[in-house]
Design a protein around this motif. Structure first.
Motif, short mmCIF file in Angstrom:
data_model
loop_
_atom_site.label_atom_id
_atom_site.label_comp_id
_atom_site.label_asym_id
_atom_site.label_seq_id
_atom_site.Cartn_x
_atom_site.Cartn_y
_atom_site.Cartn_z
N ASN A 204 0.85 -1.19 0.00
CA ASN A 204 0.00 0.00 0.00
C ASN A 204 0.89 1.24 0.00
O ASN A 204 1.41 1.65 1.04
CB ASN A 204 -0.92 -0.01 1.22
N GLY A 205 1.06 1.85 -1.18
CA GLY A 205 1.94 3.01 -1.30
C GLY A 205 1.49 4.22 -0.52
O GLY A 205 2.29 5.12 -0.24
N GLN A 206 0.22 4.27 -0.14
CA GLN A 206 -0.28 5.42 0.61
C GLN A 206 0.32 5.50 2.01
O GLN A 206 0.33 6.56 2.63
CB GLN A 206 -1.81 5.34 0.70
N SER A 207 0.86 4.39 2.49
CA SER A 207 1.41 4.35 3.85
C SER A 207 2.86 4.83 3.92
O SER A 207 3.42 4.90 5.01
CB SER A 207 1.36 2.91 4.39
N PHE A 208 3.47 5.15 2.76
CA PHE A 208 4.90 5.45 2.74
C PHE A 208 5.19 6.87 2.27
O PHE A 208 4.42 7.45 1.49
CB PHE A 208 5.62 4.45 1.82
N HIS A 209 6.31 7.39 2.75
CA HIS A 209 6.79 8.72 2.36
C HIS A 209 8.25 8.64 1.97
O HIS A 209 9.01 7.83 2.52
CB HIS A 209 6.61 9.72 3.50
N SER A 210 8.63 9.48 1.02
CA SER A 210 10.02 9.51 0.58
C SER A 210 10.94 10.09 1.64
O SER A 210 12.11 9.73 1.74
CB SER A 210 10.15 10.30 -0.73
N SER A 211 10.41 11.01 2.42
CA SER A 211 11.18 11.59 3.52
C SER A 211 10.26 11.87 4.69
O SER A 211 9.10 12.24 4.52
CB SER A 211 11.88 12.87 3.08
N VAL A 212 10.78 11.64 5.88
CA VAL A 212 10.07 11.94 7.12
C VAL A 212 10.89 13.00 7.86
O VAL A 212 12.04 12.75 8.23
CB VAL A 212 9.92 10.69 8.00
N GLU A 213 10.30 14.17 8.04
CA GLU A 213 11.00 15.25 8.73
C GLU A 213 10.30 15.56 10.05
O GLU A 213 9.07 15.53 10.14
CB GLU A 213 11.03 16.50 7.84
N VAL A 214 11.10 15.80 11.07
CA VAL A 214 10.58 16.11 12.40
C VAL A 214 11.15 17.45 12.84
O VAL A 214 12.36 17.67 12.77
CB VAL A 214 10.95 15.01 13.41
N ALA A 231 14.64 11.66 7.88
CA ALA A 231 14.96 10.28 7.52
C ALA A 231 14.46 10.05 6.10
O ALA A 231 13.36 10.48 5.73
CB ALA A 231 14.32 9.29 8.48
N ILE A 232 15.27 9.38 5.29
CA ILE A 232 14.97 9.15 3.88
C ILE A 232 14.64 7.68 3.65
O ILE A 232 15.30 6.79 4.20
CB ILE A 232 16.17 9.54 2.98
N ASN A 233 13.61 7.42 2.83
CA ASN A 233 13.26 6.06 2.45
C ASN A 233 13.56 5.87 0.96
O ASN A 233 12.79 6.32 0.10
CB ASN A 233 11.78 5.79 2.72
N PRO A 234 14.66 5.18 0.61
CA PRO A 234 15.03 5.00 -0.79
C PRO A 234 14.11 4.05 -1.56
O PRO A 234 14.22 3.95 -2.78
CB PRO A 234 16.45 4.45 -0.70
N LEU A 235 13.21 3.35 -0.85
CA LEU A 235 12.27 2.47 -1.54
C LEU A 235 11.19 3.24 -2.29
O LEU A 235 10.59 2.74 -3.24
CB LEU A 235 11.60 1.52 -0.54
N VAL A 236 10.91 4.46 -1.84
CA VAL A 236 9.82 5.26 -2.41
C VAL A 236 10.33 5.99 -3.64
O VAL A 236 11.26 6.80 -3.56
CB VAL A 236 9.27 6.25 -1.37
N GLY A 237 9.71 5.71 -4.79
CA GLY A 237 10.21 6.21 -6.06
C GLY A 237 9.66 7.55 -6.50
O GLY A 237 9.83 7.94 -7.65
N LYS A 238 8.98 8.25 -5.62
CA LYS A 238 8.44 9.56 -5.97
C LYS A 238 8.51 10.47 -4.75
O LYS A 238 8.51 9.99 -3.61
CB LYS A 238 6.99 9.44 -6.46
N TYR A 239 8.56 11.76 -4.99
CA TYR A 239 8.66 12.74 -3.90
C TYR A 239 7.36 12.77 -3.12
O TYR A 239 6.33 13.23 -3.60
CB TYR A 239 8.98 14.11 -4.48
N ARG A 240 7.40 12.24 -1.88
CA ARG A 240 6.24 12.16 -1.01
C ARG A 240 6.68 12.51 0.41
O ARG A 240 6.88 11.62 1.25
CB ARG A 240 5.63 10.74 -1.03
#
Length: 338
Positions: A204-214, A231-240
């Motif tokens: 479910n791609g809606q649950s993921f983000h390309s970057s999480v900023e706090v 924190a960066i998630n390299p699995l996510v292929g689009k800017y989210r």
């Protein structure tokens, strides 16, 4: 498998299933059995709301689970019926109960995570085991922390352990355990489409983000401190991107909060694998998987988060739920979809 009830072996059961969990305070079990209303031991086991003690073992006598019977389903009609019984590990009571009034106040001042936890576990006659790799974090003192009246005990402890990047778990004896999995351990098993009977996941791609900023609010005490981390998630292929706010914490807590939030998102990426036999894998073990039909073209490391084992007249079945090891470290995951 074998079952003991209140220390005595119980032989007449069928369709037993246990679901061993890594990052919860309890695992679950269920089985069916024939109820003889005139048998004294049966009257004890099958009595509703009696919360009988149950131990479940492998065939060789190895303990798998120590828990409590919660549910019974009695039925009477013209045909003989089996009673279904189910329950959870001893620590499951922490999910169902809040802190009692006679243990108030809810606020803890200058207490460590270990001290807070042991005080709460004592209420329910539970023990705490702390792995050496998280001992320092468990002994670190909170200047101030407080539960809400509506918080379950497990929910409150989960909030505290997450802040320290500690996994809240349990063992086969029903003790509560603080630990951090060994994500660099050697794999216990190499799984392919040839040696398993089914494998799959629903991403479910809606649950993921390309970057999480706090970000955190500035105060008089943190004027020279970095107020944002990512924190960066390299699995996510689009800017989210997504941003959240940390209302309190120490200097390094924004980075820890970002890593924890990324790890929480990774927990939504679950691969299920089924076998028609007993598999010697435990929650927390590392396995490797390669199967082009589920888009794993290369050998990929996973960690077992749930191990479900069932047995009936036809034999054993095992189902594994696998997650990326980075789910428990907060580190950026490797790009596995290549």
């Amino acid at each position: 498998m074998k079952i003991k009830v209140n220390g005595s072996e119980f032989k007449f059961f069928n369709d037993i299933t246990i679901s061993l969990q890594l990052d919860t305070v309890a695992s679950a079990f269920s089985f069916t059995a024939r109820f003889n209303p005139q048998n004294e031991s049966h009257r004890e086991l099958f009595k509703p709301l009696s919360y009988q003690d149950v131990e479940i073992f492998k065939d060789d006598g190895t303990l798998l689970l120590t828990g409590t019977v919660l549910n019974q389903s009695h039925k009477s009609d013209k045909d003989p019926n089996l009673v279904s019984l189910s329950g959870y590990s001893k620590g499951g009571i922490l999910e169902d109960c809040t802190i009692p009034l006679d243990s108030y106040p809810l606020e803890s001042l200058n207490r460590s995570l270990k001290e807070i936890t042991e005080k709460l576990l004592k209420i329910f006659c539970l023990n705490l085991k702390i792995s050496s790799n998280v001992l320092n974090q468990a002994n670190a003192v909170y200047s101030k922390t407080s539960a809400e009246p509506s918080d379950s005990v497990a929910g409150y402890l989960s909030k505290l352990t997450a802040q320290r990047n500690i996994v809240l778990s349990h063992n086969e004896k029903g003790d509560i355990v603080f630990f951090r999995p060994n994500t660099s351990a050697a794999p216990k098993l190499f799984i392919t489409k040839e040696n398993s009977v089914n494998m799959g996941w629903s991403v479910n791609g809606q649950s993921f983000h390309s970057s999480v900023e706090v970000i955190r609010q500035p105060s008089d005490d943190n004027g020279g401190v970095s107020l944002a981390d990512k924190a960066i998630n390299p699995l996510v292929g689009k800017y989210r991107p997504t941003v959240s706010v940390l209302s309190s914490g120490k200097e390094t807590d924004t980075k820890l909060a970002a890593d924890n939030k990324m790890a929480s998102e990774l927990s939504n990426l679950k691969l299920s694998v089924g076998f028609e036999k007993f598999i010697e894998v435990s929650p927390g073990d590392i396995v490797e998987v390669q199967n082009d039909e589920v888009y794993l073209y290369n050998r990929t490391r996973f960690m077992a988060s749930t191990v479900s084992i069932s047995e009936n007249e036809t034999g054993y079945k095992t189902s594994l739920t696998l997650v990326l090891p980075e789910t428990f470290t907060g580190e950026p995951p490797k790009p596995i979809f290549q």
